[in-house]
Design a protein around this motif. Sequence first.
Motif, PDB file in Angstrom:
ATOM      1  N   HIS A 283      -3.407 -39.702   5.613  1.00  0.00           N
ATOM      2  CA  HIS A 283      -3.422 -38.239   5.510  1.00  0.00           C
ATOM      3  C   HIS A 283      -2.194 -37.760   4.736  1.00  0.00           C
ATOM      4  O   HIS A 283      -2.285 -36.955   3.804  1.00  0.00           O
ATOM      5  N   ASP A 284      -1.029 -38.288   5.100  1.00  0.00           N
ATOM      6  CA  ASP A 284       0.217 -37.889   4.434  1.00  0.00           C
ATOM      7  C   ASP A 284       0.263 -38.388   2.990  1.00  0.00           C
ATOM      8  O   ASP A 284       0.798 -37.716   2.108  1.00  0.00           O
ATOM      9  N   PHE A 285      -0.317 -39.573   2.759  1.00  0.00           N
ATOM     10  CA  PHE A 285      -0.349 -40.133   1.408  1.00  0.00           C
ATOM     11  C   PHE A 285      -1.130 -39.213   0.456  1.00  0.00           C
ATOM     12  O   PHE A 285      -0.760 -39.047  -0.709  1.00  0.00           O
ATOM     13  N   ALA A 286      -2.194 -38.599   0.977  1.00  0.00           N
ATOM     14  CA  ALA A 286      -2.976 -37.663   0.158  1.00  0.00           C
ATOM     15  C   ALA A 286      -2.105 -36.508  -0.329  1.00  0.00           C
ATOM     16  O   ALA A 286      -2.165 -36.108  -1.498  1.00  0.00           O
ATOM     17  N   PHE A 287      -1.261 -35.990   0.565  1.00  0.00           N
ATOM     18  CA  PHE A 287      -0.379 -34.878   0.180  1.00  0.00           C
ATOM     19  C   PHE A 287       0.753 -35.356  -0.737  1.00  0.00           C
ATOM     20  O   PHE A 287       1.211 -34.590  -1.595  1.00  0.00           O
ATOM     21  N   GLU A 288       1.164 -36.610  -0.565  1.00  0.00           N
ATOM     22  CA  GLU A 288       2.146 -37.188  -1.488  1.00  0.00           C
ATOM     23  C   GLU A 288       1.570 -37.225  -2.908  1.00  0.00           C
ATOM     24  O   GLU A 288       2.248 -36.873  -3.878  1.00  0.00           O
ATOM     25  N   LEU A 289       0.311 -37.622  -3.010  1.00  0.00           N
ATOM     26  CA  LEU A 289      -0.341 -37.707  -4.324  1.00  0.00           C
ATOM     27  C   LEU A 289      -0.508 -36.331  -4.961  1.00  0.00           C
ATOM     28  O   LEU A 289      -0.175 -36.124  -6.131  1.00  0.00           O
ATOM     29  N   ILE A 290      -1.016 -35.397  -4.184  1.00  0.00           N
ATOM     30  CA  ILE A 290      -1.366 -34.104  -4.761  1.00  0.00           C
ATOM     31  C   ILE A 290      -0.144 -33.223  -5.030  1.00  0.00           C
ATOM     32  O   ILE A 290      -0.182 -32.308  -5.850  1.00  0.00           O
ATOM     33  N   SER A 291       0.958 -33.531  -4.349  1.00  0.00           N
ATOM     34  CA  SER A 291       2.161 -32.726  -4.574  1.00  0.00           C
ATOM     35  C   SER A 291       3.087 -33.327  -5.633  1.00  0.00           C
ATOM     36  O   SER A 291       3.954 -32.636  -6.165  1.00  0.00           O
ATOM     37  N   GLY A 292       2.892 -34.626  -5.953  1.00  0.00           N
ATOM     38  CA  GLY A 292       3.841 -35.265  -6.851  1.00  0.00           C
ATOM     39  C   GLY A 292       3.284 -36.005  -8.053  1.00  0.00           C
ATOM     40  O   GLY A 292       4.051 -36.509  -8.875  1.00  0.00           O
TER      41      GLY A 292
END
Length: 293
Positions: free
Chosen positions: A117-126
């Motif tokens: 779940h957190d990895f998804a936000f890492e991808l989309i934010s960076g």
Amino acid sequence: MKLNTLINSNKIQFNYFYNKLLNKHLSSSILGKAMKYGSMNGGKRIRPYLVKEASKIVKLNKNNMMILASCIESIHSYSLIHDDLPSMDNDDYRRGKLSTHKKFNEATAILAGDALHDFAFELISGHLKNIDEKTNLKIINFLSKSTGHIGLAGGQSLDLIYERKNVNINNILEMYKKKTGKLFEFSFSSPFILANETKQRINFSKEYGLLFGQIFQIIDDVLDQINSFERIGKTPGKDKKQGKSTLLKIIGKEKIIDFCNNKINKFINKNKKEFSENKFLEDLLKFNLTRFN
């Protein structure tokens, strides 16, 4: 070329990209291995295909298309890992293989889901390129809503609450909208948002994704009842055994296809311009109804 062939071809391309991405970012720890196991453990990759088709319409660049698709599959994989847990749907198998909590252990599976779940936000934010900060923030906010209490998590909660209860069709469709539709909504509409399309086109893309997701879940419930372990890769007949509230339970198998076709045809009539300009959209929407074969 048949739609199934196109989806499978895209699946191969996506898996190659996603596998490299996971190898680059995940460690060789037990947690990293569980995350990769849960996200590369088969799967049709329908959501990445929707991202691709939407990206073609709005001419989104390939990097951003693949990052969106990887983000969505990370969220989807996290939800399946958690869905299989003993406290949720309690299934030992997923896609014909041991569930993550059976392959590793329950605590590791919970953490693997959290970390994906957190990895998804890492991808989309960076990792999105040539996107201004305002648009990037908008897409992050949209993903948060799609996966949180008014989206996927909220739908999963309703799914558990409605077990062995008498609920009406509107309750069930609302559950489907959140549980499955919201991530499909994000899949199809996120390229439109990144491409700064008009509000009207973004609204169309959101409605399209939501409808696709609702019908996908309706058909999934039917497949759960009529198929074998070999076909669906998980324990069949569990919905009925667990007293799940489904549309199938209320209107019966004979009326399901008509129900779906009516919703599809109303949506097409409402959005004739988009469907006339992108003729494949109708076939894609009706793809769900061919999954019995």
